[in-house]
Design a protein around this motif. Sequence first.
Motif, PDB file in Angstrom:
ATOM      1  N   LEU A 237       0.804  -1.230   0.000  1.00  0.00           N
ATOM      2  CA  LEU A 237       0.000   0.000   0.000  1.00  0.00           C
ATOM      3  C   LEU A 237       0.837   1.280   0.000  1.00  0.00           C
ATOM      4  CD1 LEU A 237      -2.899  -1.036   2.403  1.00  0.00           C
ATOM      5  CD2 LEU A 237      -2.924  -0.899  -0.091  1.00  0.00           C
ATOM      6  N   GLN A 238       2.118   1.168  -0.191  1.00  0.00           N
ATOM      7  CA  GLN A 238       2.990   2.336  -0.156  1.00  0.00           C
ATOM      8  C   GLN A 238       2.564   3.399  -1.168  1.00  0.00           C
ATOM      9  OE1 GLN A 238       7.064   1.652  -1.336  1.00  0.00           O
ATOM     10  NE2 GLN A 238       7.781   3.392  -0.129  1.00  0.00           N
ATOM     11  N   ALA A 239       2.298   3.015  -2.397  1.00  0.00           N
ATOM     12  CA  ALA A 239       1.909   3.990  -3.437  1.00  0.00           C
ATOM     13  C   ALA A 239       0.633   4.730  -3.048  1.00  0.00           C
ATOM     14  CB  ALA A 239       1.742   3.292  -4.775  1.00  0.00           C
ATOM     15  N   TYR A 240      -0.324   4.011  -2.463  1.00  0.00           N
ATOM     16  CA  TYR A 240      -1.563   4.643  -2.013  1.00  0.00           C
ATOM     17  C   TYR A 240      -1.281   5.708  -0.962  1.00  0.00           C
ATOM     18  CZ  TYR A 240      -5.679   5.390   0.849  1.00  0.00           C
ATOM     19  OH  TYR A 240      -6.679   5.986   1.575  1.00  0.00           O
ATOM     20  N   PHE A 241      -0.446   5.383   0.026  1.00  0.00           N
ATOM     21  CA  PHE A 241      -0.165   6.326   1.096  1.00  0.00           C
ATOM     22  C   PHE A 241       0.654   7.521   0.615  1.00  0.00           C
ATOM     23  CE2 PHE A 241      -1.594   2.874   3.812  1.00  0.00           C
ATOM     24  CZ  PHE A 241      -2.342   3.570   4.744  1.00  0.00           C
ATOM     25  N   ILE A 242       1.550   7.308  -0.339  1.00  0.00           N
ATOM     26  CA  ILE A 242       2.287   8.438  -0.916  1.00  0.00           C
ATOM     27  C   ILE A 242       1.328   9.353  -1.663  1.00  0.00           C
ATOM     28  CG2 ILE A 242       3.952   9.085  -2.706  1.00  0.00           C
ATOM     29  CD1 ILE A 242       5.675   6.721  -1.788  1.00  0.00           C
ATOM     30  N   GLU A 243       0.432   8.774  -2.445  1.00  0.00           N
ATOM     31  CA  GLU A 243      -0.547   9.586  -3.182  1.00  0.00           C
ATOM     32  C   GLU A 243      -1.440  10.373  -2.220  1.00  0.00           C
ATOM     33  OE1 GLU A 243      -4.395   8.835  -6.039  1.00  0.00           O
ATOM     34  OE2 GLU A 243      -2.676   7.485  -6.274  1.00  0.00           O
ATOM     35  N   ARG A 244      -1.866   9.738  -1.150  1.00  0.00           N
ATOM     36  CA  ARG A 244      -2.706  10.415  -0.153  1.00  0.00           C
ATOM     37  C   ARG A 244      -1.943  11.537   0.538  1.00  0.00           C
ATOM     38  NH1 ARG A 244      -5.544   7.598   5.043  1.00  0.00           N
ATOM     39  NH2 ARG A 244      -3.542   8.089   5.992  1.00  0.00           N
ATOM     40  N   TYR A 245      -0.680  11.288   0.836  1.00  0.00           N
ATOM     41  CA  TYR A 245       0.169  12.306   1.462  1.00  0.00           C
ATOM     42  C   TYR A 245       0.307  13.519   0.535  1.00  0.00           C
ATOM     43  CZ  TYR A 245       4.251  14.251   3.892  1.00  0.00           C
ATOM     44  OH  TYR A 245       5.124  15.067   4.562  1.00  0.00           O
ATOM     45  N   LEU A 246       0.588  13.265  -0.737  1.00  0.00           N
ATOM     46  CA  LEU A 246       0.728  14.355  -1.700  1.00  0.00           C
ATOM     47  C   LEU A 246      -0.587  15.102  -1.885  1.00  0.00           C
ATOM     48  CD1 LEU A 246       3.065  12.670  -4.319  1.00  0.00           C
ATOM     49  CD2 LEU A 246       3.652  14.489  -2.696  1.00  0.00           C
ATOM     50  N   ASP A 247      -1.701  14.392  -1.834  1.00  0.00           N
ATOM     51  CA  ASP A 247      -3.007  15.039  -1.916  1.00  0.00           C
ATOM     52  C   ASP A 247      -3.210  15.957  -0.717  1.00  0.00           C
ATOM     53  OD1 ASP A 247      -5.642  15.368  -3.185  1.00  0.00           O
ATOM     54  OD2 ASP A 247      -6.383  14.363  -1.376  1.00  0.00           O
ATOM     55  N   ASP A 248      -2.826  15.494   0.480  1.00  0.00           N
ATOM     56  CA  ASP A 248      -2.913  16.350   1.673  1.00  0.00           C
ATOM     57  C   ASP A 248      -2.062  17.608   1.508  1.00  0.00           C
ATOM     58  OD1 ASP A 248      -4.621  14.569   2.900  1.00  0.00           O
ATOM     59  OD2 ASP A 248      -3.157  13.864   4.380  1.00  0.00           O
ATOM     60  N   LEU A 249      -0.828  17.436   1.035  1.00  0.00           N
ATOM     61  CA  LEU A 249       0.051  18.596   0.826  1.00  0.00           C
ATOM     62  C   LEU A 249      -0.554  19.567  -0.179  1.00  0.00           C
ATOM     63  CD1 LEU A 249       3.605  16.942   0.641  1.00  0.00           C
ATOM     64  CD2 LEU A 249       2.644  18.247   2.542  1.00  0.00           C
ATOM     65  N   SER A 250      -1.106  19.025  -1.246  1.00  0.00           N
ATOM     66  CA  SER A 250      -1.686  19.860  -2.295  1.00  0.00           C
ATOM     67  C   SER A 250      -2.934  20.601  -1.820  1.00  0.00           C
ATOM     68  CB  SER A 250      -2.023  18.977  -3.501  1.00  0.00           C
ATOM     69  OG  SER A 250      -2.611  19.723  -4.519  1.00  0.00           O
ATOM     70  N   GLN A 251      -3.798  19.910  -1.106  1.00  0.00           N
ATOM     71  CA  GLN A 251      -5.052  20.506  -0.648  1.00  0.00           C
ATOM     72  C   GLN A 251      -4.874  21.438   0.546  1.00  0.00           C
ATOM     73  OE1 GLN A 251      -8.065  20.110  -2.227  1.00  0.00           O
ATOM     74  NE2 GLN A 251      -6.829  19.056  -3.759  1.00  0.00           N
ATOM     75  N   ARG A 252      -4.051  21.034   1.502  1.00  0.00           N
ATOM     76  CA  ARG A 252      -3.928  21.772   2.765  1.00  0.00           C
ATOM     77  C   ARG A 252      -2.814  22.809   2.762  1.00  0.00           C
ATOM     78  NH1 ARG A 252      -4.914  16.752   6.984  1.00  0.00           N
ATOM     79  NH2 ARG A 252      -6.837  16.038   6.002  1.00  0.00           N
ATOM     80  N   LYS A 253      -1.865  22.668   1.854  1.00  0.00           N
ATOM     81  CA  LYS A 253      -0.758  23.613   1.698  1.00  0.00           C
ATOM     82  C   LYS A 253      -0.108  24.013   3.036  1.00  0.00           C
ATOM     83  CE  LYS A 253      -2.525  25.747  -2.550  1.00  0.00           C
ATOM     84  NZ  LYS A 253      -3.186  24.576  -2.999  1.00  0.00           N
ATOM     85  N   PRO A 254       0.467  23.040   3.751  1.00  0.00           N
ATOM     86  CA  PRO A 254       1.146  23.411   5.002  1.00  0.00           C
ATOM     87  C   PRO A 254       2.288  24.387   4.729  1.00  0.00           C
ATOM     88  CG  PRO A 254       1.535  21.100   4.458  1.00  0.00           C
ATOM     89  CD  PRO A 254       0.570  21.621   3.459  1.00  0.00           C
ATOM     90  N   ALA A 255       2.433  25.372   5.588  1.00  0.00           N
ATOM     91  CA  ALA A 255       3.459  26.401   5.400  1.00  0.00           C
ATOM     92  C   ALA A 255       4.861  25.829   5.535  1.00  0.00           C
ATOM     93  CB  ALA A 255       3.256  27.522   6.408  1.00  0.00           C
ATOM     94  N   TRP A 256       5.006  24.791   6.326  1.00  0.00           N
ATOM     95  CA  TRP A 256       6.318  24.217   6.598  1.00  0.00           C
ATOM     96  C   TRP A 256       6.334  22.729   6.267  1.00  0.00           C
ATOM     97  CZ3 TRP A 256       9.906  27.717   7.637  1.00  0.00           C
ATOM     98  CH2 TRP A 256       9.501  28.949   8.170  1.00  0.00           C
ATOM     99  N   PHE A 257       7.439  22.280   5.692  1.00  0.00           N
ATOM    100  CA  PHE A 257       7.693  20.865   5.449  1.00  0.00           C
ATOM    101  C   PHE A 257       9.018  20.547   6.118  1.00  0.00           C
ATOM    102  CE2 PHE A 257       9.889  17.588   2.985  1.00  0.00           C
ATOM    103  CZ  PHE A 257       8.957  16.560   3.012  1.00  0.00           C
ATOM    104  N   VAL A 258       9.029  19.536   6.975  1.00  0.00           N
ATOM    105  CA  VAL A 258      10.245  19.151   7.691  1.00  0.00           C
ATOM    106  C   VAL A 258      10.574  17.698   7.368  1.00  0.00           C
ATOM    107  CG1 VAL A 258      11.349  18.877   9.939  1.00  0.00           C
ATOM    108  CG2 VAL A 258       9.769  20.784   9.548  1.00  0.00           C
ATOM    109  N   ASP A 259      11.733  17.488   6.775  1.00  0.00           N
ATOM    110  CA  ASP A 259      12.232  16.134   6.554  1.00  0.00           C
ATOM    111  C   ASP A 259      13.105  15.799   7.757  1.00  0.00           C
ATOM    112  OD1 ASP A 259      13.767  13.861   5.838  1.00  0.00           O
ATOM    113  OD2 ASP A 259      13.555  14.332   3.710  1.00  0.00           O
ATOM    114  N   ALA A 260      12.625  14.874   8.586  1.00  0.00           N
ATOM    115  CA  ALA A 260      13.328  14.512   9.822  1.00  0.00           C
ATOM    116  C   ALA A 260      14.052  13.177   9.680  1.00  0.00           C
ATOM    117  CB  ALA A 260      12.345  14.468  10.981  1.00  0.00           C
ATOM    118  N   VAL A 261      14.517  12.890   8.480  1.00  0.00           N
ATOM    119  CA  VAL A 261      15.282  11.674   8.221  1.00  0.00           C
ATOM    120  C   VAL A 261      16.758  12.036   8.233  1.00  0.00           C
ATOM    121  CG1 VAL A 261      15.844   9.953   6.471  1.00  0.00           C
ATOM    122  CG2 VAL A 261      13.466  10.584   6.876  1.00  0.00           C
TER     123      VAL A 261
END
Length: 145
Positions: A75-99
Amino acid sequence: MPQVYDRMVTYHAYLHEPLHRVAPRDEAATYLLERHQEGETMAMWGWEPSFFVATGFPHGTRESHTAQQITGWPLQAYFIERYLDDLSQRKPAWFVDAVGPNAFIYDRRESFAHENFATVRNFIQAHYDFQAEFGNKRIYRLKSD
């Protein structure tokens, strides 16, 4: 089990220090709080939900971590698509890569960072500007329209 193991072998201030002591705010949280505007949200890549607590920022996506997106499974592709949809729709001001080094579970950027996932990398490059790096956290700001 990964969290239990991590707590058993790693020093954590909230487990090993008296409860009345407060850990100092980390540099990344300080950086964001100095630049935060009322109502802004944040999206996280990696597994550090405590950073939402440290900053007090509301979530910009459905999850506080991206284990479902990073871990290779059917289900990885599904969750990536959902994540990108959230980013696109909600437009969070900050993105933090904590890796990165010393991160919980996802400590190898060459394997787990957002750049390793083409659709995520392309979205972040198109919509966010790199701002700063503190330890394992890389901070990006939403581009102006």
